[in-house]
Design a protein around this motif. Structure first.
Motif, PDB file in Angstrom:
ATOM      1  N   VAL A   1     -67.311  44.350 -66.334  1.00  0.00           N
ATOM      2  CA  VAL A   1     -68.023  44.374 -65.308  1.00  0.00           C
ATOM      3  C   VAL A   1     -68.351  43.744 -64.233  1.00  0.00           C
TER       4      VAL A   1
ATOM      5  N   TYR B   1     -73.230  47.930 -70.029  1.00  0.00           N
ATOM      6  CA  TYR B   1     -73.620  47.206 -69.309  1.00  0.00           C
ATOM      7  C   TYR B   1     -74.946  47.401 -68.130  1.00  0.00           C
TER       8      TYR B   1
ATOM      9  N   TYR C   1     -78.343  46.418 -68.296  1.00  0.00           N
ATOM     10  CA  TYR C   1     -78.881  45.221 -66.755  1.00  0.00           C
ATOM     11  C   TYR C   1     -80.415  45.762 -66.353  1.00  0.00           C
TER      12      TYR C   1
ATOM     13  N   VAL D   1     -69.311  43.638 -73.515  1.00  0.00           N
ATOM     14  CA  VAL D   1     -70.288  43.675 -72.836  1.00  0.00           C
ATOM     15  C   VAL D   1     -71.898  43.635 -72.862  1.00  0.00           C
ATOM     16  N   GLU D   2     -71.942  44.212 -73.330  1.00  0.00           N
ATOM     17  CA  GLU D   2     -73.837  44.482 -73.958  1.00  0.00           C
ATOM     18  C   GLU D   2     -73.768  42.984 -74.103  1.00  0.00           C
TER      19      GLU D   2
ATOM     20  N   ALA E   1     -74.963  41.998 -71.191  1.00  0.00           N
ATOM     21  CA  ALA E   1     -76.302  42.371 -70.082  1.00  0.00           C
ATOM     22  C   ALA E   1     -77.578  41.692 -71.033  1.00  0.00           C
TER      23      ALA E   1
END
Length: 460
Positions: free
Chosen positions: A58, A141, A145, A197-198, A201
């Motif tokens: 990130v 990510y 986003y 990480v998703e 996001a």
């Protein structure tokens, strides 16, 4: 018929400047703190629920996201300046057109960024030199986003319009609500759906949707200068020109900062993933120092804009002096505290001693000196409010971006260490402040002469 300022809105052309600036700036400082806190929470959730590699993934997107988004955030500042002038001029019809035009620009810009960011994420990160072990997570990510970019920009423009009329409270409230939701959603997606990480996001985009809905309702129900009407959802030529005149140079200036930061990040990548993680952790902390001065300087932009619209040059000069002193003092205090508590703060984001040492080095060489940036941003934002956005951009291009590129290709090569990377920041801030000071003094004197000449003509 002229609109009246509502209870939540503030006339910044009257009353004691320091008191109004502080009352207006405090919610903006708190808004910035909350934004940073929730961003830091994203990192912390990944740190404790996933691993440090996810944190670095990130963190590897930060400079690139800023590069792609900052131009359009700069456009929102243009809408802030133009609407604030409408308040100073007490021009309601123009204010309505400014709001409709600004929202239209936000939606068009958001759709454009959504397409570019989603399909270009991996390519951009690769060109930047993102470490291969972080590339998949960073790409995932960024793509999620950027799918939410129309929502993100709609909120930023809406919040900017509300602040233009002196309402800095509601953007704070909306951010607090969406931020709490963001934390809950982050934990939910990671714990329940086993995301990494998703999950962060998705939580970020969903929380921005909440803030956007609240801001939309506020402007739709307003009867003041910030009222939004669907009938005026179009880009009016005159109002769009005014917004772009201020916003485009402001956006380009933000992009120029981001470009230099991308180059810096690329250099930091060469030190390995531990350095990236440490730099990410240090950045989360020194942002505390930066946002204090930045929020106060940004608050002053609305003060200067309203008073410029009202032709009150003495209040403009006094406001700039007060803002500079206030912003610098606050940043010195917060910078000292960040250094004092660097270890417990950085332990939230990093787990190795090597990463901690990188984070502390960033705070020591760069973070504590952010008060210089607070001084130069006070002048830069004031120049935007006074129709000198292009001048501010050019000065930034030369003495921030070009200087840092020059530094990386000269002095840094003589001693290629992280400290030599970080020290380029305070040096560039100091030079830029000095040049901006000369220009703004000259420009204010010119405005003062014009106003006095107009008064003489009217009395003759």
């Amino acid at each position: 018929m002229s609109a009246k300022l509502l209870k939540r809105e503030v006339d910044l052309t009257k009353g004691p400047i320091f008191k109004k600036l502080i009352l207006y700036a405090i919610p903006m400082v708190l808004t910035s703190f909350l934004q940073l806190l929730f961003n830091a929470t994203d990192i912390a959730v990944l740190r404790f629920m996933v691993n440090e590699k996810a944190v670095a993934a990130v963190g590897a997107t930060t400079s690139l996201v800023s590069l792609l988004v900052n131009f359009f955030i700069g456009l929102s500042m243009g809408s802030n300046v133009v609407l604030a002038r409408c308040v100073g001029e007490n021009n309601t019809p123009k204010a309505r057109r400014v709001v409709g035009t600004a929202i239209t620009i936000s939606l068009i810009s958001g759709i454009f960024l959504m397409i570019v960011g989603y399909f270009g994420s991996r390519t951009f990160l690769t060109l930047m030199g993102c470490p291969s072990e972080l590339l998949d997570g960073a790409t995932k990510y960024m793509q999620i986003y950027f799918l939410g970019m129309p929502i993100v920009l709609f909120y930023n423009f809406s919040a900017s319009l509300l602040r233009a009329v002196g309402d800095s409270i509601r953007p704070l409230i909306y951010l607090a609500i969406s931020g709490v939701a963001n934390v809950g959603l982050n934990i939910f997606f990671i714990a329940v759906f086993d995301m990494t990480v998703e999950g962060v996001a998705i939580g970020t985009v969903a929380s921005q949707l909440i803030a956007s809905i609240l801001a939309f309702i506020a402007m739709k129900k307003s009867t003041g200068f910030s009222r939004f009407d669907f009938k005026q959802l179009r880009a009016y030529k005159t109002e769009a020109s005014l917004i772009l005149k201020v916003g485009v140079p402001s956006g380009l200036q933000s992009v120029l900062f981001a470009i230099s930061n991308v180059l810096i990040s690329s250099t930091i990548y060469s030190f390995g993933s531990e350095a990236v993680a440490g730099n990410t952790g240090g950045h989360q902390i020194d942002n505390l120092v930066y946002i204090v001065g930045n929020a106060i300087a940004l608050a002053n932009m609305a003060v200067v804009s309203q008073n410029y619209g009202a032709g009150m040059i003495n209040r403009i000069k006094k406001s700039i002096k007060i803002t500079m002193l206030t912003a610098c003092s606050a940043q010195i205090i917060v910078g000292a505290l960040a250094l004092l508590f660097s270890r417990p703060l950085t332990s939230i984001f990093v787990e190795t001693e090597e990463a901690y040492l990188v984070a502390r080095q960033r705070l020591l060489v760069m973070g504590f000196w952010y008060f210089i940036a607070g001084a130069f941003e006070t002048l830069s934002f004031s120049m935007r409010a006074l129709d000198k956005s292009v001048t501010a951009m050019v000065i930034t291009l030369i003495f921030v971006c070009f200087f840092r590129i020059f530094w990386l290709n000269t002095f840094y090569l003589l001693n290629p260490t992280l400290a030599m990377v970080y020290i380029s920041y305070p040096i560039s801030w100091l030079i830029t402040f000095s040049v901006l000071l000369v220009f703004i003094i000259s420009h204010i004197k010119k405005i003062e002469r014009q106003i006095n000449a107009e008064k003489s003509e009217k009395s003759a």
